[in-house]
Every structure is written in C-alpha cells, then in structure tokens.
Scaffold this active site. Structure first.
Site, mmCIF file in Angstrom:
data_model
loop_
_atom_site.group_PDB
_atom_site.id
_atom_site.type_symbol
_atom_site.label_atom_id
_atom_site.label_comp_id
_atom_site.label_asym_id
_atom_site.label_seq_id
_atom_site.Cartn_x
_atom_site.Cartn_y
_atom_site.Cartn_z
ATOM 1 N N HIS A 211 6.593 -15.605 30.888
ATOM 2 C CA HIS A 211 7.015 -14.937 31.374
ATOM 3 C C HIS A 211 6.412 -13.347 31.618
ATOM 4 O O HIS A 211 6.236 -12.877 31.829
ATOM 5 C CB HIS A 211 8.598 -14.654 31.012
ATOM 6 C CG HIS A 211 9.924 -14.354 32.065
ATOM 7 N ND1 HIS A 211 9.728 -15.513 33.428
ATOM 8 C CD2 HIS A 211 9.496 -13.165 32.969
ATOM 9 C CE1 HIS A 211 10.548 -14.597 34.290
ATOM 10 N NE2 HIS A 211 10.520 -13.396 33.866
ATOM 11 N N ASP B 253 23.320 -15.436 35.577
ATOM 12 C CA ASP B 253 22.380 -14.924 36.054
ATOM 13 C C ASP B 253 22.092 -15.525 37.458
ATOM 14 O O ASP B 253 21.684 -14.186 38.020
ATOM 15 C CB ASP B 253 20.946 -15.549 34.707
ATOM 16 C CG ASP B 253 19.577 -14.171 35.212
ATOM 17 O OD1 ASP B 253 19.675 -13.691 35.196
ATOM 18 O OD2 ASP B 253 18.446 -15.120 36.411
ATOM 19 N N ARG C 289 23.258 -8.059 42.271
ATOM 20 C CA ARG C 289 22.236 -7.354 42.531
ATOM 21 C C ARG C 289 21.278 -6.822 43.272
ATOM 22 O O ARG C 289 21.397 -5.795 43.928
ATOM 23 C CB ARG C 289 21.683 -7.312 40.690
ATOM 24 C CG ARG C 289 22.377 -7.088 39.451
ATOM 25 C CD ARG C 289 20.887 -7.481 38.065
ATOM 26 N NE ARG C 289 20.512 -6.685 38.479
ATOM 27 C CZ ARG C 289 19.343 -7.297 37.223
ATOM 28 N NH1 ARG C 289 19.122 -8.492 37.250
ATOM 29 N NH2 ARG C 289 17.773 -6.378 37.438
ATOM 30 N N SER D 85 18.367 -10.204 32.037
ATOM 31 C CA SER D 85 18.328 -11.782 32.454
ATOM 32 C C SER D 85 17.164 -12.623 32.311
ATOM 33 O O SER D 85 17.255 -13.440 32.432
ATOM 34 C CB SER D 85 18.219 -10.587 34.598
ATOM 35 O OG SER D 85 17.327 -11.479 35.692
ATOM 36 N N LYS E 205 16.820 -16.710 30.350
ATOM 37 C CA LYS E 205 16.898 -17.387 30.634
ATOM 38 C C LYS E 205 15.404 -18.170 29.512
ATOM 39 O O LYS E 205 15.885 -19.054 29.825
ATOM 40 C CB LYS E 205 15.985 -16.862 31.875
ATOM 41 C CG LYS E 205 17.415 -17.295 32.876
ATOM 42 C CD LYS E 205 16.038 -16.729 34.909
ATOM 43 C CE LYS E 205 16.102 -15.002 34.872
ATOM 44 N NZ LYS E 205 15.945 -14.989 35.798
HETATM 45 N N1 URA Z 1 12.387 -10.981 37.199
HETATM 46 C C1 URA Z 1 13.745 -12.186 36.555
HETATM 47 O O1 URA Z 1 14.566 -12.797 36.366
HETATM 48 N N2 URA Z 1 15.463 -10.909 36.293
HETATM 49 C C2 URA Z 1 15.746 -9.880 37.027
HETATM 50 O O2 URA Z 1 16.370 -9.252 36.999
HETATM 51 C C3 URA Z 1 13.912 -8.644 37.351
HETATM 52 C C4 URA Z 1 13.235 -10.040 37.499
#
Ligand code: URA
Length: 442
Positions: free
Chosen positions: A82, A161, A168, A183, A187
């Site tokens: 990620h 999320d 947000r 967040s 995932k």
């Molecule tokens: N990427 C994400 O998946 N969530 C965030 O809050 C910021 C970047």
C-alpha cells in the site's frame, strides 16, 4: 450509549472504550448514526487524537464492517502493498509483479485518485478491458490464476471506511493520523495478507508532508498490524518531486511497463527494487534486504515480473497486447509542449504543482464521482540537475479539450524551480530515488 455523549467525551479528550467505538462504527455503517453526528465526532478526533488502544479498536471495527477475504486456498506467503499516495507513484504496477514473480500471492485493493494524487485503480482502468470492480469471489479466483489480483475498493469490503472516507473528504478531517492509519489498515486487515508492505510518502506532494508525522503514521500502522497478528514493514520514501517522468493514468502504465522491460527512469526502478526488497525480506522470501534487492532485480531483468504483470492483465480482462506493445493505450486528443523561456539548471520539479496540473488536465477528479480521462496527464522531459537552453522542452501536457490543456499547462509552468532563484519552499526538495527510513516491528 448516546452518540452525543461520545462526541462530548472526545471533545474533552476522554478515552473511549473499545465497545463504545465498535458501537459507533456499527451504527454509522448501518445508517443509524447520522452523518452530521459522525462528522462532529471525526472533527473531535482530528483535534484530540486517539490512544493506541482506541486506534486499534477503530481499525478492528472498520475491518469487520463488511465481507473479509479468506486467502486460505492460495499459496503463501500472502503479501499486500500500500502507498499513502503520491504524484507519478506507479510503483505498485512494478512492485506487485516483482513480488508475484518471486513467489508471493498478492491480493491488493487499490484506491482511486485523491486530491492531487493518483490512484492505482484509475491507472489500471486505462488498460482497455481491464476490470477492477470484482466481487470477493472473483478476487480470489483471479489471484488463484495469476498469483495476484489488483482490484478496486468495493462497497462489500470495509463499507465503514468508504462511508467515513467520503465524509472526511467533505469535512476537512482527512489529515488525522489515527483516522488515516485506521482507514488504511482496516482495508489491509480485511484483505487477509500476513505481511503488509507500506510505502509512506513524505514531502510536498504527500498527504502528510512532515517527516515526523509521516514516521508517526508509519509506526502506528506497523503497530496496528502487530496487534492483529500480522507483520508490516513501512518504508518512508520522498514525495517532493514526482516519481519518474510521467503523471497521468495511461502515461504511468506506459512508464511502469518500460521499467518492467528493463528500460524507463532510474528512480522508478530503484524505488521499486527497494520496496520489493523489504516486502520479500519481511515475508520470508529473502533472507535479508540485500538478498531481497538482488532477487527483485533478477525478476525485472529476467522478464519474469513483466510476465507476471501480463498474466494479471489477461486474467482481469485487459488487453494483453498493451504489455508487449503500447499501441492500445489511450492518449488524449490534444497536446502542447512547454518550452523553457530561458536557459538554466533545473533545481527541482514540484510534485504538488505537477499533480495539480494533471488533475486540471483531466487525469484526476475535481468533484466526487467524476470520470477521469485515461489519456490525460503530464510527460516531463527534465529532472532536477538537468541543464536546459531557452526553447528546450520541459514537458508535454495531454488533455481532451483546449480549456483543460491551457489550465494544465499554466499550472505545470509553476512546477519548475531554477537553480539560483530564491527557494520556493522552506525545506529543500529531496530527490525521488532514495529511501528515507525503514520502520519495522520493534
Ligand atoms: N488512504 C486511505 O486509504 N485512507 C486515508 O485516510 C488516507 C489515504
């Protein structure tokens, strides 16, 4: 519990219990907690922060808000990757094929572009036919056939999320360390990988420009993985200047393919190898970082990473011809070159300005849900350190109409910092090819 009590507690800096956080997240995901109360709570969190125990409870509650993937039927190690997001950050398109070629199973959910930063799902969709909207079953089937799967976030996995992120984005509460960490990691946990490779970007073009804050985010995420019995390694990499020379969806796929073929910009190759090395080491596919780097370089040089990418493209419905010839990738109808108005030395190229230019050109979104233009973006011709003469080309912009073309070109013009001119920022621009720090479990 009443939501108002939780808002009040957080406003005063009191700590929530895990049960209170679970109740709030469940209620929000089920539409029982209204957006306006959740927004107030998020703003209280933005200012008061969260303890490690609260952040862990939030992450767990979000991860469990929808379906989760069970990778049991797939070969180990299961390795996820990620990035917190950058400009020209096509590294997933190189790193994931390296990891698959080296023996890992990579099931990865990717985001769409966010603000001035690009998203891997948008980039992959520039390949004609490539499907990123897959069900949990299709993700597992694709991974079984190709050794990995690159899919977009969907409403069935981690729905809390998706809802919270949209809120947000609209309420100025994105830049909160515990909210970002929960967040991202919710995932990652829902996707089931045992090892998680995190690229945390630092600098002008990053979500958290400040190095200390970015390192704090990295440590928090590595800690969250450990609490859930997973292993994570976080690599801090610079995001002051764009990664590589191409910014935009199809343009970035093209550059990633060049690197997979053994060509392409050196910083994309160097960073891809550095990241892959950490992932291979953390997942046990390499005995050390050095061994991991050697393996990663072999996967690139022997063509096995390119073959792995071709398999993923084919299994997910993409035109495999794209991998071996560029003919099928889209390119916007209009283009314009940006010539240097005077001679000089390029001191830096500002990632933020280039990212904003590419959004204006149509490669990103200015409004939620907007369609992106897969063929739009910026192809830079120069990097920091290059000397140019008046009239030399600094870059070319691509867009579907002349209004976008002019807007993108004007913003791009402001991206170049010239040697000898007053510094554009208080902090120097780091070059794009060095790892800043690696953060592992203590
Ligand atoms: N990427 C994400 O998946 N969530 C965030 O809050 C910021 C970047």
């Amino acid at each position: 519990v009443r939501v108002l009590d939780l808002i009040d507690d957080k406003k005063r800096g009191r700590e929530h219990s895990p049960a209170e956080i679970e109740w709030l997240v469940k209620g929000f995901a089920a539409d029982e907690v209204p957006d306006y109360q959740m927004a107030a709570w998020l703003m209280a969190v933005r200012f008061q922060g969260m303890s490690p125990a609260e952040t862990a409870a939030l992450t767990k509650a979000m991860a469990e808000s929808g379906e989760t993937l069970n990778l049991e039927g797939l070969p180990r190690p299961w390795l996820d990757k990620h990035s917190t997001g950058g400009v020209g950050d096509k590294l997933t398109l190189v790193v994931v094929p390296i990891l698959i070629a080296a023996g890992a199973t990579c099931v990865k959910l990717s985001g769409r572009g966010l603000g001035h930063t690009g998203g891997t799902a948008d980039k992959l969709e520039s390949i004609p036919g490539f499907r990123t909207r897959l069900s949990a079953m299709e993700i597992l089937e694709s991974a079984a056939r190709a050794g990995g799967c690159l899919a977009a976030h969907s409403a069935s996995l981690v729905p809390a999320d998706a809802k919270m992120y949209a809120l947000r984005d609209a309420t100025g509460t994105v830049d909160s360390l515990p909210l970002i960490a929960a967040s991202i990691m919710s995932k990652k946990l829902a996707c089931g990988a045992g090892t998680i490779l995190l690229d945390v970007k630092v600098g002008r073009g990053a979500l958290l420009p400040d190095r200390k804050k970015a390192a704090g985010l990295a440590r928090t995420m590595v800690g969250l993985a450990a609490r859930s019995g997973r292993r994570a390694v976080a690599v801090l990499t610079p995001m002051d200047q764009p990664v590589g020379l191409s910014v935009g969806n199809a343009l970035e796929v093209e550059e990633a393919l060049a690197v997979l073929r053994g060509e392409g910009p050196g910083d994309v190759r160097a960073l891809s190898i550095a990241l892959a090395a950490e992932g291979l080491h953390a997942s046990g596919l390499a005995v050390s970082g050095t061994d991991g780097a050697e393996k990663a370089a072999r996967m690139l040089d022997g063509g096995r990473a390119l073959e792995a990418f071709a398999r993923v493209v084919a299994v997910q419905g993409g035109d495999p011809g794209v991998v071996f010839s560029l003919a099928a990738l889209p390119r916007s109808r209009l283009s314009a070159g940006l010539p240097a108005s005077a001679g000089g030395t390029v001191a830096a190229v500002d990632a933020l300005a280039v990212g904003q230019s590419s959004v204006l050109l149509g490669a990103g979104r200015s409004r939620k849900g907007e369609k992106v233009d897969p063929g739009a973006g910026v192809a830079l011709r120069v990097r920091a350190g290059d000397r140019v003469a008046a009239g030399d080309l600094l870059g070319t912009v691509y867009a579907a109409d002349s209004t976008r073309l002019r807007a993108g070109l004007a913003r791009l013009q402001q991206a170049f910092v010239w040697a000898g001119s007053p510094p554009a920022a208080d902090t120097p621009f780091r070059t794009a090819d060095q790892v800043i720090e690696v953060i592992r479990e203590p």
